[in-house]
Design an enzyme around this catalytic site. Structure first.
Site, mmCIF file in Angstrom:
data_model
loop_
_atom_site.group_PDB
_atom_site.id
_atom_site.type_symbol
_atom_site.label_atom_id
_atom_site.label_comp_id
_atom_site.label_asym_id
_atom_site.label_seq_id
_atom_site.Cartn_x
_atom_site.Cartn_y
_atom_site.Cartn_z
ATOM 1 N N LYS A 170 1.040 -1.178 0.176
ATOM 2 C CA LYS A 170 0.293 -0.658 0.275
ATOM 3 C C LYS A 170 1.076 1.139 0.057
ATOM 4 O O LYS A 170 2.147 1.490 0.497
ATOM 5 C CB LYS A 170 -1.141 -0.097 1.440
ATOM 6 C CG LYS A 170 -1.515 1.097 1.312
ATOM 7 C CD LYS A 170 -2.891 0.763 2.284
ATOM 8 C CE LYS A 170 -3.564 2.391 2.426
ATOM 9 N NZ LYS A 170 -5.249 2.193 3.692
ATOM 10 N N SER B 5 -9.633 2.178 2.510
ATOM 11 C CA SER B 5 -9.011 2.745 2.201
ATOM 12 C C SER B 5 -7.467 1.766 1.356
ATOM 13 O O SER B 5 -7.043 2.311 0.697
ATOM 14 C CB SER B 5 -8.639 3.926 2.900
ATOM 15 O OG SER B 5 -7.226 3.006 3.771
ATOM 16 N N SER C 205 -9.876 -0.383 7.299
ATOM 17 C CA SER C 205 -9.669 -0.093 5.984
ATOM 18 C C SER C 205 -8.656 -1.266 5.391
ATOM 19 O O SER C 205 -7.972 -1.464 3.458
ATOM 20 C CB SER C 205 -8.239 1.037 5.424
ATOM 21 O OG SER C 205 -9.490 2.170 5.380
#
Length: 508
Positions: free
Chosen positions: A93, A168, A192
């Site tokens: 990420k 996210s 997330s």
């Protein structure tokens, strides 16, 4: 996919390499049936084939990945003993500082920024000889539940590319679900990791707060953020969890405690006699009937495995969402003050005549997206004089009550379970203009962040062809309980449907 490939690695050719589990990939590399370079090239080829559609990646470091893979192959050939994930490709990420790669946090304000150091979790992945493929898309500064808030465009769900992958950590989840990488690292502030895992048919884990270092994780909400794994199997998630966990003196919130034996727990697959609590408050209005049916079937499977299932009430969980949306924006308002156009990142309007305050204002206006601005404003208001006690202070009191609910519940049961999300993935654009509807996606996941305990999402089934998940919650530093229950339930559900759920993901 529940097969234990460690003892019986599948040779290349009998199964598409990109569809191998991380454990199977590592085992095949360890015995020479597959090279790390072959595994990495397969992942890079897959990215080249499908990522224009999925948009899981913001940056692909093909040269760096292949160099790392060659190093693994050379050292294995020299007889060096390597770790359990050596040579396995991974998507990272884009919220972790990574030497040699850009770190944007999905924001224009950091576009083109190359940090000079690795986050601790990145250092540990390199030390474990994991191959870093590149940086995955995300909601800007991890603020969002759909990955539509990325300044670089949305990620699409591999199950239906007209729908969101969750957020996210949507890029990380989509990369694994689209078979672009067997593993991904995400972060979880209010769900997330778990929410996109559920919506993409994956296993996703938020470890205990303090169990995995936050050093080098660009902060959204410092008391809530936690790094964790996304994977296709419970064992794969456990292997990644074990690789990144442990005390870090560079992180003041890191807890010096033994790492739970998550890998052994994932492989135990025996939950006879364990006490499982079904959270009464996570049902009813707002929950898709298909989600509730899949959850009920998973709970029935737990009973069939020998668990003692009871209903448990956690009365203050209903206040978690409003409390979270005061605490997280307040911390965000403080953390994002560092992006001032003076030290790093974007700088707008510096014409030699404008003052520092004007340059900062222009830069933040141009560099931050609408959702980030919304949360900064909300947090600044909640922290302002005259409102602090009424809003932020009250929210922290609610947080304490939620922690007490967990404590009371875990005196009765070993783990709690609930649906991970109220609904399956919704269409892209459906909730962009309705922030409250978007925030409700995290209704079930937020309590574990507020209390700091570990939680896992595991695929529970399909609703109208879209995956949904069951959430498992445990007390702080009892992360191994998640893997023990998750491993057993994964096997039972796969046997029940006749195959792993991801076998049904549409080909791209």
């Amino acid at each position: 996919m529940t097969e234990n490939m460690t003892e019986n690695p599948t040779p290349p050719g009998t199964t598409d390499v990109v569809r191998l589990s991380a454990a199977a990939t590592a085992a095949a590399i360890a015995v020479g049936r597959l090279s790390a370079v072959e595994a990495t090239r397969a992942a890079l080829d897959r990215i080249a084939k499908v990522d224009e559609t999925v948009h899981a990646f913001l940056h692909v470091d093909a040269d760096g990945a292949l160099a790392a893979a060659r190093s693994v192959d050379d050292r294995r050939a020299a007889g060096e003993r390597l770790g359990p994930l050596a040579g396995v490709p991974l998507a990272l990420k884009d919220v972790f500082t990574t030497r040699g790669m850009p770190t944007t946090c999905g924001s224009r304000i950091l576009e083109g920024w190359h940090p000079p150091y690795d986050a601790t979790v990145v250092s540990r992945l390199r030390a474990a000889d994991v191959v870093l493929l590149g940086k995955a898309n995300m909601d800007e500064f991890a603020m969002g539940s759909s990955t539509e808030n990325s300044a670089f465009g949305p990620t699409r769900n591999p199950w239906d590319v007209t729908r969101i992958p969750g957020g996210s950590s949507g890029g990380s989840a989509a990369a694994v679900a689209a078979f672009e990488a067997p593993l991904a690292l995400g972060t979880d502030t209010g769900g997330s990791i778990r929410q996109p895992a559920a919506l993409c048919g994956l296993v996703g884990v938020k470890p205990t707060y303090g169990g995995v270092s936050r050093y080098g994780l660009v902060a959204f909400s410092s008391s809530l953020d936690q790094a964790g794994p996304l994977a296709r199997t419970v064992t794969d998630a456990a292997l990644l969890h074990a690789a990144i966990a442990g005390h870090d003196p560079l992180d003041s919130t890191s807890v010096d405690a033994p790492v739970p034996a998550v890998v052994a727990a994932a492989r135990q697959r025996d939950i006879r006699g364990m006490r499982v609590g079904v959270v009464r408050e996570f049902a009813g209005d707002g929950y898709d009937p298909g989600v509730e049916a899949a959850f009920a079937a998973a709970v029935e499977a737990l009973t069939g495995l020998g668990a003692q299932v009871v209903e448990v009430s956690c009365p203050h969980f209903s206040y978690a969402l409003p409390a979270y949306y005061l605490i997280a924006p307040s911390e965000c308002s403080s953390n994002l003050a560092r992006f001032d156009a003076m030290r790093f990142g974007l700088r707008i309007g510096d014409d030699g005549r404008a003052g520092a305050e004007e340059v900062m204002s222009r830069t933040r206006e141009a560099g931050f997206g609408p959702e980030v601005k919304r949360r900064i404003i909300l947090g600044t208001y909640a922290l302002s004089s005259g409102y602090y006690d009424a809003y932020y202070g009250q929210a922290q009191k609610v947080r304490t009550l939620i922690s007490r609910d967990f404590t009371a519940a875990f005196e009765q049961v070993d783990v709690l379970v609930s649906p991970t999300t109220p609904t399956p993935a919704f269409p892209l654009g459906a909730k962009v203009d309705d922030p409250v509807a978007m925030y409700l996606s995290d209704l079930c996941t937020i309590p574990s962040n507020l209390a700091g305990g570990p939680a896992m999402s595991l695929p529970s089934g399909l609703v109208d062809g879209l995956p949904v998940g069951i959430q498992i919650m445990a007390p702080p530093f009892a992360d191994d309980r998640l893997y023990r229950v998750g491993g057993a339930l994964e096997e039972a559900l796969d046997v029940g449907r006749g195959h792993p759920l991801l076998d049904e993901v549409p080909a791209l």
